[in-house]
Write an enzyme that holds these catalytic residues in place. Structure first.
Site, PDB file in Angstrom:
ATOM      1  N   ARG A  15      26.343  24.542  29.373  1.00  0.00           N
ATOM      2  CA  ARG A  15      25.965  23.735  30.536  1.00  0.00           C
ATOM      3  C   ARG A  15      26.178  22.250  30.247  1.00  0.00           C
ATOM      4  O   ARG A  15      26.321  21.834  29.106  1.00  0.00           O
ATOM      5  CB  ARG A  15      24.477  23.967  30.881  1.00  0.00           C
ATOM      6  N   LYS A  75      19.510  20.827  27.099  1.00  0.00           N
ATOM      7  CA  LYS A  75      18.565  21.344  26.097  1.00  0.00           C
ATOM      8  C   LYS A  75      17.969  20.204  25.274  1.00  0.00           C
ATOM      9  O   LYS A  75      18.462  19.073  25.269  1.00  0.00           O
ATOM     10  CB  LYS A  75      19.271  22.333  25.164  1.00  0.00           C
ATOM     11  N   TYR A  94      15.296  19.373  29.309  1.00  0.00           N
ATOM     12  CA  TYR A  94      14.321  20.369  28.859  1.00  0.00           C
ATOM     13  C   TYR A  94      13.905  19.999  27.447  1.00  0.00           C
ATOM     14  O   TYR A  94      14.747  19.675  26.603  1.00  0.00           O
ATOM     15  CB  TYR A  94      14.931  21.779  28.827  1.00  0.00           C
ATOM     16  N   HIS A  96      10.502  21.561  25.921  1.00  0.00           N
ATOM     17  CA  HIS A  96       9.718  22.681  25.346  1.00  0.00           C
ATOM     18  C   HIS A  96       9.089  22.267  24.015  1.00  0.00           C
ATOM     19  O   HIS A  96       9.371  22.853  22.962  1.00  0.00           O
ATOM     20  CB  HIS A  96      10.617  23.908  25.142  1.00  0.00           C
ATOM     21  N   GLU A 118      10.777  20.817  32.325  1.00  0.00           N
ATOM     22  CA  GLU A 118       9.956  22.017  32.544  1.00  0.00           C
ATOM     23  C   GLU A 118       8.515  21.729  32.930  1.00  0.00           C
ATOM     24  O   GLU A 118       7.804  22.651  33.327  1.00  0.00           O
ATOM     25  CB  GLU A 118       9.999  22.947  31.320  1.00  0.00           C
ATOM     26  N   ILE A 178       8.593  33.198  38.404  1.00  0.00           N
ATOM     27  CA  ILE A 178       9.988  33.128  38.863  1.00  0.00           C
ATOM     28  C   ILE A 178      10.878  34.050  38.023  1.00  0.00           C
ATOM     29  O   ILE A 178      11.660  34.834  38.580  1.00  0.00           O
ATOM     30  CB  ILE A 178      10.516  31.673  38.804  1.00  0.00           C
ATOM     31  N   LEU A 240       4.108  32.227  31.388  1.00  0.00           N
ATOM     32  CA  LEU A 240       4.127  30.776  31.133  1.00  0.00           C
ATOM     33  C   LEU A 240       2.780  30.157  31.482  1.00  0.00           C
ATOM     34  O   LEU A 240       2.209  30.437  32.544  1.00  0.00           O
ATOM     35  CB  LEU A 240       5.216  30.088  31.979  1.00  0.00           C
ATOM     36  N   VAL A 267      12.028  36.310  27.346  1.00  0.00           N
ATOM     37  CA  VAL A 267      12.547  35.091  27.988  1.00  0.00           C
ATOM     38  C   VAL A 267      11.655  33.892  27.635  1.00  0.00           C
ATOM     39  O   VAL A 267      12.119  32.760  27.529  1.00  0.00           O
ATOM     40  CB  VAL A 267      12.621  35.277  29.528  1.00  0.00           C
ATOM     41  N   ASP A 270      11.411  30.186  24.699  1.00  0.00           N
ATOM     42  CA  ASP A 270      11.534  28.724  24.655  1.00  0.00           C
ATOM     43  C   ASP A 270      10.169  28.050  24.515  1.00  0.00           C
ATOM     44  O   ASP A 270      10.080  26.893  24.106  1.00  0.00           O
ATOM     45  CB  ASP A 270      12.303  28.171  25.862  1.00  0.00           C
ATOM     46  N   ARG A 280      11.590  34.914  15.357  1.00  0.00           N
ATOM     47  CA  ARG A 280      12.673  33.925  15.249  1.00  0.00           C
ATOM     48  C   ARG A 280      13.364  33.779  16.593  1.00  0.00           C
ATOM     49  O   ARG A 280      13.341  34.712  17.403  1.00  0.00           O
ATOM     50  CB  ARG A 280      13.693  34.332  14.194  1.00  0.00           C
ATOM     51  N   VAL A 299      16.875  34.720  22.939  1.00  0.00           N
ATOM     52  CA  VAL A 299      17.762  33.556  23.071  1.00  0.00           C
ATOM     53  C   VAL A 299      17.070  32.518  23.954  1.00  0.00           C
ATOM     54  O   VAL A 299      16.623  32.825  25.065  1.00  0.00           O
ATOM     55  CB  VAL A 299      19.121  33.982  23.672  1.00  0.00           C
ATOM     56  N   ALA A 300      16.983  31.284  23.445  1.00  0.00           N
ATOM     57  CA  ALA A 300      16.198  30.257  24.152  1.00  0.00           C
ATOM     58  C   ALA A 300      17.009  29.495  25.197  1.00  0.00           C
ATOM     59  O   ALA A 300      16.444  28.665  25.924  1.00  0.00           O
ATOM     60  CB  ALA A 300      15.618  29.281  23.136  1.00  0.00           C
ATOM     61  N   ASN A 301      18.304  29.770  25.255  1.00  0.00           N
ATOM     62  CA  ASN A 301      19.119  29.101  26.285  1.00  0.00           C
ATOM     63  C   ASN A 301      19.985  30.142  26.995  1.00  0.00           C
ATOM     64  O   ASN A 301      21.204  30.018  27.060  1.00  0.00           O
ATOM     65  CB  ASN A 301      19.979  27.977  25.681  1.00  0.00           C
ATOM     66  N   MET A 302      19.326  31.140  27.529  1.00  0.00           N
ATOM     67  CA  MET A 302      20.054  32.228  28.190  1.00  0.00           C
ATOM     68  C   MET A 302      21.027  31.708  29.262  1.00  0.00           C
ATOM     69  O   MET A 302      22.178  32.144  29.318  1.00  0.00           O
ATOM     70  CB  MET A 302      19.068  33.230  28.800  1.00  0.00           C
TER      71      MET A 302
END
Ligand SMILES: NC(=O)C1=CN([C@@H]2O[C@H](COP(=O)(O)OP(=O)(O)OC[C@H]3O[C@@H](n4cnc5c(N)ncnc54)[C@H](O)[C@@H]3O)[C@@H](O)[C@H]2O)C=CC1
Ligand SMILES: CC(=O)C(=O)O
Length: 372
Positions: A15, A75, A94, A96, A118, A178, A240, A267, A270, A280, A299-302
């Site tokens: 991105r 990110k 973002y 986090h 976020e 969401i 969340l 998900v 993050d 991890r 995966v933290a950046n899907m």
């Protein structure tokens, strides 16, 4: 104001923080925009697209960071980028921070004005700059889960929807916001049996209504979670508490009750992850590992994997806020707009988002005290 757009450097983060349309909007408002060369390529935007709307293309990341009053990213900065932090630099991205003590320290020590996408929050509690990426990740969680349930990918070899005469898969989603709602849409569309677990009874009522009884809604408590996890073929973590570390709702003992070849897609990684056996963060290059026979994906950046869709969706919502910051300066912009003010996590060396300070056991100072 001078606005800088570095190329993202996280693993498979394709991105970019601005499209040519966003550059044009900033230029029309009288701002300079510095875009690192090839920053948009992963999302299908080449340097010429940015040049044609008045951006300056810059060869080095350092130059972009050094020349800019505000850096827009997707990110969180990685350690190799901390060297660019300086007093008064506005960072809009973002972040986090709850699971990121080192990044938080670097932002605090260097006096960066860190506004986290976020935690920008409307009065109704919704998170407008997180929402589009949660829509993407929620939808992706099911297609990823389906893929890893396949035998050659390490899964138990079942099809989400089954076929006539064969049971469909059990999909359990913890967190009906969401991400959870979008995961449910995809899972129902695939023909799976879907259970959503949430803490908020009104949210469960709403989900029951919109899905016309096609999902099971279950109140969140450890008893119900244990029962649901045991039967899950695909478990999606989607909880969340804004700004905070994700609560660990699924214990290692619960994971051990899942049958071999089941899949977990957390998900919420993050924000630190909601499953105890997720120890991890994984990457798009190595997205899974197996523990207790269960495939774990964290995966933290899907959304980085579907970068074109994600960049367009993200910048649709971020650019209007970036314009407010650029037009008014950060101080007036956050004084005028309490939605944007909620995004301020670190400013003038203080942590001004309570849940972040609490997660990291660091002092919290309300934003009003810092600005006065
Ligand atoms: N890994 C990735 O690439 C991405 C991760 N995310 C993350 O996904 C997570 C979920 O995001 P959203 O759906 O937008 O949040 P949301 O705020 O819309 O939904 C969260 C839901 O969790 C529920 N919840 C809170 N505590 C709970 C508990 N103890 N038990 C059950 N439910 C509980 C809330 O009631 C709410 O309905 C966040 O951590 C977000 O940052 C979002 C996009 C991409
Ligand atoms: C929200 C988030 O972490 C992402 O889109 O990568």
């Amino acid at each position: 104001m001078r606005v800088g757009i570095p190329k993202e450097i996280k693993n498979n983060e394709n991105r970019v923080a601005i499209t040519p349309a966003g550059v044009q909007a900033l230029r029309l408002a009288g701002h300079e925009v510095y875009v690192e060369t090839n920053a948009g390529v992963g999302s299908g935007f080449v340097d010429e697209d940015y040049l044609s709307v008045g951006a300056n293309i810059t060869d080095s990341a350092k130059e972009v960071w050094d020349k800019s009053d505000m850096i827009m990213k997707v990110k969180e900065p990685l350690p190799s980028e901390y060297q660019y932090f300086r007093e008064g630099l506005i960072l809009f991205t973002y972040l986090h921070l709850a699971p990121e003590p080192e990044l938080t320290k670097a932002l605090v020590d260097n006096g960066v004005v860190a506004i986290a996408y976020e935690t920008v929050q409307l009065d109704n509690g919704s998170l407008p700059l997180l929402m589009p990426m949660s829509e993407v990740a929620g939808r992706m969680s099911i297609q990823i889960g389906a893929q890893f349930l396949e035998k050659p990918q390490g899964g138990k070899g079942i099809l989400l929807g089954g076929v006539p005469g064969v049971h469909p898969a059990e999909v359990v989603i913890i967190g009906g916001g969401i991400v959870g709602t979008n995961a449910a849409k995809m899972a129902i569309g695939s023909g799976a049996n879907v259970t959503i677990i949430d803490l908020n009874p009104d949210r469960l009522r709403y989900l029951d209504d919109i899905f016309h009884g096609r999902i099971n809604t279950v109140m969140s408590n450890s008893y119900n979670i244990a029962q649901a996890v045991k039967k899950a073929d695909l478990l999606v973590g989607a909880v969340l508490i804004p700004g905070a570390r994700a609560p660990k709702l699924v214990s290692e003992e619960m994971v051990k009750t899942m049958s071999p070849g089941s899949v977990i897609v957390d998900v919420a990684i993050d924000q630190g992850g909601s499953i105890e056996t997720i120890d991890r963060v994984t990457t798009h290059s190595e997205p899974t590992y197996v523990k207790h026979g269960v495939v774990h994906y964290a995966v933290a950046n899907m959304p980085g994997a579907v970068a074109r869709t994600s960049t367009l969706a993200l910048t649709n919502v971020t650019v209007p806020y970036a314009l407010q910051i650029a037009n008014k300066g950060y101080e007036k912009a956050i004084r005028d707009n309490r939605t944007l003010a909620k995004g301020v996590n670190v400013i003038h060396g203080r942590i001004t988002y309570e849940a972040v300070a609490k997660a990291l056991n660091l002092p919290y100072v309300p934003l009003e005290h810092v600005l006065n």
